[in-house]
Enzyme design. Structure first.
Site, PDB file in Angstrom:
ATOM      1  NE  ARG A  37      -0.388   0.516   4.938  1.00 27.93           N
ATOM      2  CZ  ARG A  37      -0.647  -0.263   6.332  1.00 27.93           C
ATOM      3  NH1 ARG A  37      -2.246  -0.123   6.210  1.00 27.93           N
ATOM      4  NH2 ARG A  37       0.258   0.377   7.111  1.00 27.93           N
ATOM      5  CD  GLN A  61       6.489   7.220   0.096  1.00 25.71           C
ATOM      6  OE1 GLN A  61       7.457   6.867  -1.081  1.00 25.71           O
ATOM      7  NE2 GLN A  61       6.521   8.032   1.200  1.00 25.71           N
ATOM      8  CG  ASP A 120       4.133  -5.116   2.839  1.00 27.89           C
ATOM      9  OD1 ASP A 120       3.661  -4.890   4.384  1.00 27.89           O
ATOM     10  OD2 ASP A 120       4.050  -3.771   2.857  1.00 27.89           O
ATOM     11  CB  ILE A 121       6.226  -7.735   6.774  1.00 23.95           C
ATOM     12  CG1 ILE A 121       5.749  -8.925   8.416  1.00 23.95           C
ATOM     13  CG2 ILE A 121       5.178  -6.572   7.367  1.00 23.95           C
ATOM     14  CD1 ILE A 121       6.511  -8.607   9.570  1.00 23.95           C
ATOM     15  CG  ASP A 160      10.341  -8.728   8.942  1.00 21.79           C
ATOM     16  OD1 ASP A 160      10.948  -8.341   9.138  1.00 21.79           O
ATOM     17  OD2 ASP A 160       9.685  -9.207  10.600  1.00 21.79           O
ATOM     18  CB  ILE A 161      12.801  -5.703   4.766  1.00 19.31           C
ATOM     19  CG1 ILE A 161      12.323  -5.070   6.017  1.00 19.31           C
ATOM     20  CG2 ILE A 161      11.944  -5.927   3.659  1.00 19.31           C
ATOM     21  CD1 ILE A 161      12.943  -3.653   5.727  1.00 19.31           C
ATOM     22  CG  ASN A 183       8.527   2.107   0.292  1.00 16.80           C
ATOM     23  OD1 ASN A 183       8.410   3.328  -0.074  1.00 16.80           O
ATOM     24  ND2 ASN A 183       7.464   1.298   0.138  1.00 16.80           N
ATOM     25  CB  SER A 200      12.114  10.244   5.201  1.00 21.22           C
ATOM     26  OG  SER A 200      11.180  11.834   6.321  1.00 21.22           O
ATOM     27  CE1 TYR A 258      10.174   6.874   9.539  1.00 23.91           C
ATOM     28  CE2 TYR A 258      10.611   9.528   9.531  1.00 23.91           C
ATOM     29  CZ  TYR A 258      10.185   8.080   8.572  1.00 23.91           C
ATOM     30  OH  TYR A 258      10.049   8.284   7.265  1.00 23.91           O
TER      31      TYR A 258
END
Length: 272
Positions: free
Chosen positions: A17, A19, A38-39, A77-78, A104, A157, A170
């Site tokens: 979902r 980005q 994606d996880i 999961d990365i 991402n 970011s 973060y």
């Protein structure tokens, strides 16, 4: 469909979902086949916004296929090195090559640095920084072996270029991604692989929790001065698709002179 990325294969993390989905579908529109990860599960109890779901990842896959491209979508999961390596191997077996990585996947948490729990710190560092490094470690050998050069786009970011009080863990990861990007750009130059980072600000995704942000700013009103309005879009968030315009450009040949660059995608906010 454009021919700009025809015949190329892109690996996109956090693709269910936001980005990630926008980037995957836009890359497909430009001609690339896509490996989407994606996880699709809770990352940690300390992450307060809802996680992506298997259904959302399936929607991304359908979106890629609707552009006439092939897709390999998988719940991974990365932080899981073995699963990452297996997905890369399966993707290369299915598509024959790997040309583009859009790193991402990431999570966001809030809290003053000295008040964070070990879990809050370790989760954000483990996903955003270590997870991105694990992704790079799994993907880069396949890109080198393919011998076609390529492009890596690291999604950092605006918090990777300036201080953001209230989420220093973060910001630490996003600053760390700049160092990772610039080091990789040098190390991969001999293989014709370019590496650049993008630095979005205020993108409308589930990661943004307006009520929680309002609470943080209410408790610490001077923090708000570090989160200025976008001069070109002062009353709202950017869409993920607007960020995808930059991702696709960095993935393609039109940005061939850029590597080791940090690209603000912020509509001017970092100038304030």
């Amino acid at each position: 469909m454009s021919e700009a990325l025809q015949g190329r294969v892109a690996f996109v993390t956090g693709a269910a979902r936001g980005q990630g989905r926008a980037h995957a579908i836009r890359l497909a529109r430009e001609g690339a086949d896509v490996i989407a990860l994606d996880i699709c599960a809770p990352v940690s109890d300390c992450i307060t916004y809802p996680p992506a779901t298997p259904e959302e990842l399936a929607e991304t896959a359908h979106g890629v296929e609707a552009e006439g491209r092939k897709v390999l979508a998988r719940e991974v999961d990365i932080r899981d090195d073995a699963a990452l390596r297996q997905l890369v191997a399966d993707g290369v077996e299915q598509f024959g090559r790997l040309d583009i990585l859009v790193a991402n996947a990431g999570v966001l948490g809030w809290g003053r640095l000295w008040e964070l729990s070990d879990e809050e710190w370790d989760t954000v560092i483990g996903v955003n920084l270590t997870g991105t490094w694990r992704t790079v470690r799994a993907v880069v050998p396949a890109m080198i072996e393919a011998g076609n050069g390529g492009s890596i786009v690291v999604v950092s970011s605006s918090a990777g270029l300036k201080a953001t009080p209230g989420n220093g863990h973060y910001a630490a990861t996003k600053h760390g991604l700049v160092a990772l990007t610039n080091t990789l750009a040098i190390e991969l130059s001999e293989f014709g692989i370019r590496v650049n980072s993008i630095h979005p600000y205020s993108v409308k995704t589930p990661m943004i929790e307006p009520d929680l942000m309002a609470q943080v700013f209410s408790e610490h009103p001077h923090y708000i001065h570090s989160f200025g309005p976008m001069p070109l879009q002062p009353k709202g968030f950017m869409t993920p698709e607007e960020v995808s315009d930059v991702v696709v450009w960095l993935a393609g040949d039109g940005s061939g002179t850029l590597t080791g660059a940090q690209i603000p995608v912020d509509k001017g906010v970092l100038k304030y």
